[in-house]
Design an enzyme around this catalytic site. Structure first.
Site, PDB file in Angstrom:
ATOM      1  CB  SER A   1      -3.824  -3.824 -12.416  1.00  0.00           C
ATOM      2  OG  SER A   1      -4.694  -3.506 -11.349  1.00  0.00           O
TER       3      SER A   1
ATOM      4  CD  GLU B   1       7.661  -0.537  -2.632  1.00  0.00           C
ATOM      5  OE1 GLU B   1       8.867  -0.836  -2.612  1.00  0.00           O
ATOM      6  OE2 GLU B   1       6.992  -0.504  -3.689  1.00  0.00           O
TER       7      GLU B   1
ATOM      8  CE  LYS C   1       2.095  -3.026  -7.785  1.00  0.00           C
ATOM      9  NZ  LYS C   1       2.631  -1.659  -7.938  1.00  0.00           N
TER      10      LYS C   1
END
Lengths: 257, 397
Positions: free
Chosen positions: B380, B110, B88
């Protein structure tokens, strides 16, 4: 003249919003009828959606309850038909988010809405860029375009030029809900929009208008005043919603004539 | 009214937002397009990716796991080793640099699992921006360590109690904040979702995963993988790694959705996997596959991993699927938890529950493949944030 054009022959018009199915379906039909009989010139009839991202807490809460009580697009359209059966003859504009309409099927939705007696549509998550598909399905029933304080002048002109029915000018940068006072610079904004819209359609102002005093002030500048959250809160919070609706409509009617 | 970049992926994507936000999307697209062409911006971004994020992230050969499965050789792209513990951060930094470029001072974000919230808070701290993160109450409860992390980094975490109290509702609230404060606020959307230009922009900022992975495969393994597997919530890690291989036709691309308690139970987040509820619709500004009921109300979703617990999928994935360039499958909570433990035991790596869904698919596929074949799994994120959930879930057994 269409119902919508007729409504704008005496201005400014008073346009409350109320969602079908809140506090329950029967009551909401009675409330909308009461609003119509006591001075509303046009009613924005709300269709509920699980994720109303342009709405503040009052309308979120009301539409959530409507959904919990089982409101659907189909029942909402039947309710519009019932309102017509009861002799409500002011324009009823369906206000809702796009996904439930897509799920219903656009062609079918427009056909059933027309048959039920709806006069147009407001879809807050459908900006000019994405309107084509819906407008093709809607034919001569207008999709009301919205303008916001953030809309730059060239864009305003372009949207106003293609507007049908009326223009919905969002008075505040934000979501629906009551505000203590009117947005600063609203007069200038309305004047700017009117300049672009003069040749085409009336300009109605909504979002954040809570009191008859505020409505009166906006009514001096615009062709119509839209009151949503304050209407839902007053009526929904009342023990006797139908009486509250009567009183609410009269109080706004009085100051706007 | 024309966009600078294509706003759609075939029939998917678009800009389904209130008019108030349209000018901000136009401004954002302009800033993105000009930054993309600006060598100085690219230099700054790449420099931060190297010196702050720690890129390139390594490619790890999962030797014991491969041997155990007895089939294809499994390699892991280690996004779990990126600063803040997940991919991210790549996108958060890219967008935060754009925010500086646009002269805005505040970001809202968010978060579901909390990884994007942590990444946003980190980028905001690094670049001196004010940061507010919206997070559903359900997710706050199951991702507590990340909530504390965000606060430490100076972000304000606002609990969301509307709707299902998960990621979908956090996005609603972030959008409402953005609509209200759009003049000085940027919405730092964390996945390849939302209105144009977000899906394109997020893919671009995440494409570093695929670029690195492809080069590492060629340099370190001497060949391209036969299959690339990634989990798909909104789909940003998947689109990031897929983008590196999408032109290599021989490489199979596989996205793994959250199968929750099983597709047949209805408690899942498999938008492609459940045709009875997953249909094309419009949510959060984009047209894509959305889990919904017959009346078009957005369905409740379920997954053991907060980051995959979302009713819609990024629009580009919908197109890749239509074109049969990528294939989508799902892993259940149970399969993901099993894969989680397997990777811990065999490789000494604690994967995020989201990434464990991708590992689960590798566990299914590898034994059916030849030993000279290669699977690349995009790992991830790391699983430290999930320990509470895992302890609870395994305690049930």
């Amino acid at each position: 003249m269409t119902r919508l054009e007729t409504a704008f022959t005496t201005k400014p018009i008073f346009m409350p919003y109320f969602p079908l199915g809140y506090p329950d379906l029967d009551m909401s039909i009675d409330v909308i009828e009461a609003l119509a009989r006591n001075g509303a010139d046009l009613i924005e009839v709300g269709l509920s959606f699980s994720d109303p991202l342009a709405d503040g807490p009052v309308i979120q809460h009301a539409t959530q309850i409507a959904l919990e009580k089982g409101i659907t697009v189909k029942k909402s359209l039947e309710a519009v038909k019932e309102l017509r059966r009861r002799g409500v003859d002011i324009p009823l504009i369906l206000m809702g988010y796009y996904n439930p309409m897509l799920a219903y099927g656009l062609e079918k939705f427009v056909r059933d809405a027309r048959e039920a007696g709806a006069d147009g549509f407001i879809i807050p998550d459908l900006p000019a860029e994405e309107s084509k598909e819906f407008e093709e399905a809607a034919g001569d029933l207008p999709l009301i375009q919205m303008l916001a304080p953030t809309t730059p002048p060239e864009r305003m002109e372009m949207i106003a030029r293609n507007a049908k029915g009326f223009i919905y000018l969002v008075s505040v940068t934000g979501i629906t809900g009551e505000r203590q006072s009117l947005a600063e610079g609203l007069g200038g904004l309305i004047a700017q929009v009117r300049e672009h819209a003069l040749q085409s359609v009336p300009v109605c102002v909504g979002f954040g208008i809570s009191t008859p005093e505020q409505a009166k002030e906006v009514g001096r500048m615009a062709d119509g005043v839209i009151v949503g959250s304050a209407c839902v809160k007053m009526i929904g919070g009342s023990e006797k919603p139908v009486e509250a609706a009567r009183e609410f409509a009269r109080s706004f009617r009085e100051v706007l004539r | 009214m024309t966009t600078l970049l294509p706003p759609k992926f075939g029939p998917y994507g678009g800009q389904f937002v209130p008019e108030t936000l349209m000018p901000a999307l136009i401004e954002l697209e302009e800033a993105f397009v000009s930054a993309r062409a600006d060598i100085e911006f690219q230099r700054e971004f790449n420099q931060l990716l190297a010196s702050f994020v720690g890129r390139p992230t390594p490619l790890t050969y999962a030797k014991r796991l491969s041997e155990k499965l007895g089939g294809a050789q499994i390699y892991l792209k280690r996004e779990d080793l990126a600063h803040t513990g997940a991919h991210k951060i790549n996108n958060a930094l890219g967008q935060a640099l754009l925010v500086k470029r646009m002269g805005k001072r505040r970001i809202v974000a968010e978060t579901g699992a909390g990884q994007h919230g942590v990444a946003s808070a980190t980028a905001a701290a690094l670049l001196g921006l004010e940061c507010v993160v919206y997070m559903g109450e359900v997710d706050i409860a199951r991702q507590e360590p990340n909530v504390f992390r965000m606060k430490l980094l100076g972000a304000e975490v606002r609990p969301v109690s509307s709707g299902t109290k998960t990621l979908k509702d956090a996005i609603n609230e972030a959008i409402r904040d953005w609509v209200t404060n759009v003049r000085d606020t940027h919405y730092l959307l964390g996945s390849a979702l939302g209105p144009h230009p977000y899906p394109t922009m997020v893919r671009e900022f995440q494409s570093v995963i695929g670029r690195e992975a492809r080069e590492q495969m060629l340099m370190e393994v001497g060949r391209l993988p036969d299959a690339v597997i990634a989990c798909v919530g909104g789909g940003s890690n998947a689109i990031g790694v897929f983008s590196g291989f999408v032109n290599d036709e021989q490489v199979e691309l596989i996205g793994v959705e959250a199968g929750g308690s099983g597709i047949e139970t209805g408690r899942h987040a498999a938008r492609f996997g459940d045709p009875s509820k997953g249909r094309v619709g419009v949510i959060h500004g984009t047209r894509t596959y959305v889990l919904q009921d017959e009346d078009g109300q957005i369905a409740e979703t379920h997954s053991v991993s907060a980051g995959l617990d979302y009713a819609a999928v990024g629009p580009e994935h919908a197109l890749l699927r239509d074109h049969e360039r990528a294939f989508y499958t799902s892993a259940t909570d149970e399969e993901a938890l099993n894969a989680f433990q397997t990777l811990c035991h065999t490789e000494g790596i604690i994967p995020a529950l989201e990434s464990s869904h991708a590992v689960a698919e590798a566990l299914k596929r590898a034994p059916k493949m030849r030993k000279d074949q290669v699977i690349l799994v995009n790992l991830s994120g790391r699983g430290d944030k999930d320990l509470n959930t895992v302890i609870k879930e395994l305690g049930k057994e």
